[in-house]
Structures are given as structure tokens and as C-alpha cells.
Design an enzyme around this catalytic site. Structure first.
Site, PDB file in Angstrom:
ATOM      1  N   ASP A  64     -45.945 -11.377  30.445  1.00 44.29           N
ATOM      2  CA  ASP A  64     -45.722 -12.655  29.777  1.00 44.29           C
ATOM      3  C   ASP A  64     -44.385 -12.669  29.041  1.00 44.29           C
ATOM      4  OD1 ASP A  64     -47.208 -15.259  28.624  1.00 44.29           O
ATOM      5  OD2 ASP A  64     -46.149 -14.281  26.983  1.00 44.29           O
ATOM      6  N   GLY A  97     -47.448 -17.834  29.293  1.00 38.25           N
ATOM      7  CA  GLY A  97     -47.350 -17.554  30.729  1.00 38.25           C
ATOM      8  C   GLY A  97     -48.671 -17.075  31.288  1.00 38.25           C
ATOM      9  N   ASP A  98     -49.283 -16.095  30.633  1.00 35.69           N
ATOM     10  CA  ASP A  98     -50.570 -15.575  31.077  1.00 35.69           C
ATOM     11  C   ASP A  98     -51.645 -16.654  31.072  1.00 35.69           C
ATOM     12  OD1 ASP A  98     -50.134 -12.846  31.709  1.00 35.69           O
ATOM     13  OD2 ASP A  98     -50.046 -12.335  29.583  1.00 35.69           O
ATOM     14  N   LEU A  99     -51.815 -17.302  29.929  1.00 38.68           N
ATOM     15  CA  LEU A  99     -52.902 -18.269  29.811  1.00 38.68           C
ATOM     16  C   LEU A  99     -52.616 -19.532  30.614  1.00 38.68           C
ATOM     17  CD1 LEU A  99     -53.728 -17.877  26.010  1.00 38.68           C
ATOM     18  CD2 LEU A  99     -54.768 -16.721  27.962  1.00 38.68           C
ATOM     19  N   GLY A 125     -53.386 -18.775  34.189  1.00 41.17           N
ATOM     20  CA  GLY A 125     -54.824 -18.736  34.394  1.00 41.17           C
ATOM     21  C   GLY A 125     -55.424 -20.114  34.521  1.00 41.17           C
TER      22      GLY A 125
END
Length: 401
Positions: free
Chosen positions: A149, A177-179, A182
């Protein structure tokens, strides 16, 4: 463990089987959202230790999983398979035959090396939805780079607009970025599922941390294309309107959203700063943008006369959007709205005991998102799931005879 009543109506995705090959954050967040909505998510883990977050920050004690793992893996079943062995791979292939969705977040090339790539699994199950998250996507010059991220935030421009003007680069406090990736993958999977219901066709679904942050850069890209100049950090201020930012009070900070002429005049009246509404420097939104720092200083002079709570109440009574800036202890332990909305839940875990998790963030009246299972102990459901897929294979063979 069932945290919520078994008498509730069937969840929206009940009957959807998801094979979850992901770990750490982006992929597990995606599959947890699907699990909250009722999908049967089977988390496939390496018997050598499982998801890396099991041994990450916030461990709950000797030999116990970390609270970081708990945050991303409720409502799932855990199966241990060693995909580097023929038996483990054969079991995974059998599991894929029974699945609607397979999700992974490996770097490009890893799935092919392990023989769990789309070509292999879709040959076993033509209706399979095969979804993956990577750092930068499956093609392009950055495809092979590791996906973190922080790195994606830096490379997409996000860090160039975060923080105070003139300061060092700062990452967003939340792993956007990660969430973000997702959540985007959840949308892609559900779209592919609707397509399959209409056509019977499976397909690949892909997103990345890089693409997620670029997609979220709606104001920053707009500013650049409109002005030809790269956006700069503005602290808490908004790029398009103001005052829309954090401001200091006598005992802390508040946020205010006076982002149109009506609210701007309402703010001036509420703070007894009517002369600012007549000041040419602040006459229009563009004027206020040009004199943002000067305006903030003048408003903060007034706000310094009283406490945050008093000013928030005053502004809300005047119809001006405002709120205090709270820390997570205040939000999670004391905020009355968090309590009223049930945003923090407690669940029973067979090793850690009673643990807190965030509630599913989506409300559906007829097919609710629920917490049905505790975050699984590693391999907790291996025997159960393998028995299910062997029964499914036996039924298949009987049909073929």
C-alpha cells in the site's frame, strides 16, 4: 460460534462458495465482505503458518492469532493445504470444482507456477469466477513489482497531495490502496456473478492497489486537467470548495463544511463574522480558494474563544455541517452514534475468548449481512471441507455412470 441469531433470513450471497487463497489485507478484506453477505468463504492456508497476519501485530498471547487476523477473517472457514504437494494441489482442484469464485492476491506468475491459474481452474469449472488483486495488475512495466500500500500510494500521486503544504510526503492514515482494491474486487466479483447468472459464463476479474488509488483520485485528476498544474498538499482542506477543512478551537479541532454560498453565509452568521461575508477577498468560492490560509486564520481567531463542543453545537444549530475531530479511543469506546448503529461487535473465539470486531458496514433489510463465525483457527475446518468435496466428487461420479 454464531454471534447473531440463526433465525434471521438467508443472507444475500447464501449458497455462493468462495475459495480464498489471499492473505494479509486487500484480498482478505474483499473475501470478508463477501462472507459478511452470506458467502461460504473457505480460506486456504499453508500448514506451515497460514496467513501472515496470524503472527502479526497485536498478538493475543502465547500461540494465539493476532488481532490483526481477527479484523479481516471473520465468517470464514480455514483449510490447510500444501499446494506444493500433489495431494494438496489435487484437493485444491477438487475444491475449485465446487466453487463459484476463487480469489488470490499473489504476484503475476505465482498462480501459474502453483498450477492454480485461471486456465487450469476454468478447465475444471467453466463457470468459475477467478478474481485477483495484485500491486500493479497483470501487465505493464510494474506488473512484477511487490504490491504494498505504501509503495502504491507513493507511485500514484496520493502521497504528493497528503499532508501540510511544504511538509515531507505523508501517506494516507488509512491503507486506501489495500482497502480500496478489496472493495473494487467485491464489485467486480458481484458483476461477474450477475453475468454468469444470465449466461452461465465464468470469467477473470482483476484489480490492483495501483488502479484503486488512481480511481480514487477524482478531484486530483480533475484539478490537474483543468489547470495543467500538479496538485499540491492542502492539509485537511478541499480542492474544490471552502472553507471545508479542519480548524483549531480553544481545546482542539473541528471540521466545517461550508462548501457553497448558502453555507458560507450561514457560517459567518453563526460565528458572528458577518463582515467576512461582505469581504471581497471571500466573495466567491474561487476567491475563498485563493485566500484559503488567510480565511482560515481569521475564522480560527473566533474559534479560539470557546471549546470544540460549543462551536460544533452552534454550527449545527445554524445548519452548517460541522463535527469534532476524535481519536479512535473516543470513537470506538465512547461515541454514541457508533453504539447506536452497532458498529462494534463482540464475538466468542475458542482460543482468545471474547474479542471485538467491526460490524459489517452494509445494511440490507431482507437479506442482512451478519457475523456467523469467529475468525477461524488455522486448519479448523480442514476435515469438514475435505469431506464435503469428496462427497461432491462421489456424487459427480455417480451421475457420470
Amino acid at each position: 460460534m454464531h454471534d447473531e441469531s440463526d433465525t434471521q433470513p438467508a443472507a444475500a450471497l447464501a449458497g455462493l462458495r468462495v475459495v480464498d487463497l489471499t492473505q494479509v489485507m486487500a484480498g482478505p478484506f474483499c473475501t470478508m465482505m463477501l462472507a459478511d453477505l452470506g458467502a461460504d468463504v473457505i480460506k486456504v492456508e499453508n500448514p506451515g503458518g497460514g496467513d501472515a497476519t496470524r503472527h502479526s501485530w497485536g498478538e493475543t498471547g502465547e500461540g494465539r492469532d493476532s488481532t490483526a487476523f481477527f479484523a479481516l477473517n471473520r465468517n470464514k472457514r480455514s483449510v490447510c493445504l500444501d499446494l506444493k504437494t500433489e495431494q494438496g494441489l489435487a484437493d485444491l482442484h477438487d475444491l475449485a470444482r465446487t466453487a463459484d469464485v476463487v480469489v488470490h492476491n499473489w504476484r503475476p506468475g505465482v498462480a501459474e507456477r502453483l498450477r492454480v491459474d485461471y486456465a487450469t481452474l476454468s478447465a475444471l469449472n467453466p463457470g468459475l469466477i477467478y478474481a485477483n488483486i495484485s500491486g500493479f495488475g497483470g501487465s505493464g512495466p510494474y506488473a512484477g513489482r511487490p504490491g504494498y500500500d505504501l509503495i502504491a500510494q507513493g507511485m500514484t500521486g496520493a502521497m504528493s497531495v497528503t499532508g501540510e503544504p511544504g511538509g515531507r510526503p505523508v501517506k494516507n492514515g488509512l491503507p486506501v490502496g489495500d482497502l480500496g482494491a478489496g472493495l473494487l474486487l467485491v464489485s467486480g466479483i458481484l458483476a461477474a456473478y450477475l453475468h454468469r447468472l444470465r449466461t452461465g459464463e465464468g470469467q477473470r476479474v482483476e484489480t490492483s492497489l495501483f488502479e484503486a488509488i488512481v480511481a480514487l483520485s477524482v478531484w486530483e485528476s480533475t484539478e490537474y486537467w483543468a489547470t495543467g498544474e500538479a496538485p499540491k498538499p492542502l492539509g485537511s482542506a478541499n480542492r474544490m470548495s471552502g472553507p471545508y477543512q479542519a480548524l483549531r478551537t480553544r481545546d482542539g479541532y473541528l471540521t466545517v463544511g461550508a462548501n457553497n454560498q448558502r453555507l458560507w453565509h450561514g457560517l459567518c452568521r453563526a460565528l458572528r463574522l458577518d463582515h467576512l461575508a461582505e469581504d471581497e477577498r471571500f466573495a466567491s468560492n474561487m476567491d475563498r480558494m485563493r485566500h484559503r490560509d488567510e480565511l482560515a486564520g481569521l475564522i480560527e481567531e473566533r474559534l479560539a474563544e470557546d471549546d470544540t463542543e460549543v462551536w460544533v453545537d452552534t454550527l449545527l444549530a445554524a445548519g452548517v455541517p460541522a463535527g469534532p475531530i476524535l481519536d479512535y479511543a473516543q470513537v470506538l469506546d465512547h461515541d454514541p452514534h457508533v453504539k447506536a448503529r452497532g458498529l462494534v461487535r463482540e464475538i466468542d473465539h475458542p482460543v482468545a475468548g471474547r474479542v471485538k470486531v467491526l460490524a459489517p458496514p452494509i445494511t440490507l433489510d431482507r437479506s442482512p449481512a451478519t457475523i456467523r463465525r469467529h475468525p477461524p483457527v488455522i486448519g479448523e475446518h480442514t476435515d469438514e471441507v475435505l469431506a464435503e468435496i469428496r462427497r461432491a466428487r462421489e456424487r459427480e461420479r455417480e451421475r457420470d455412470q
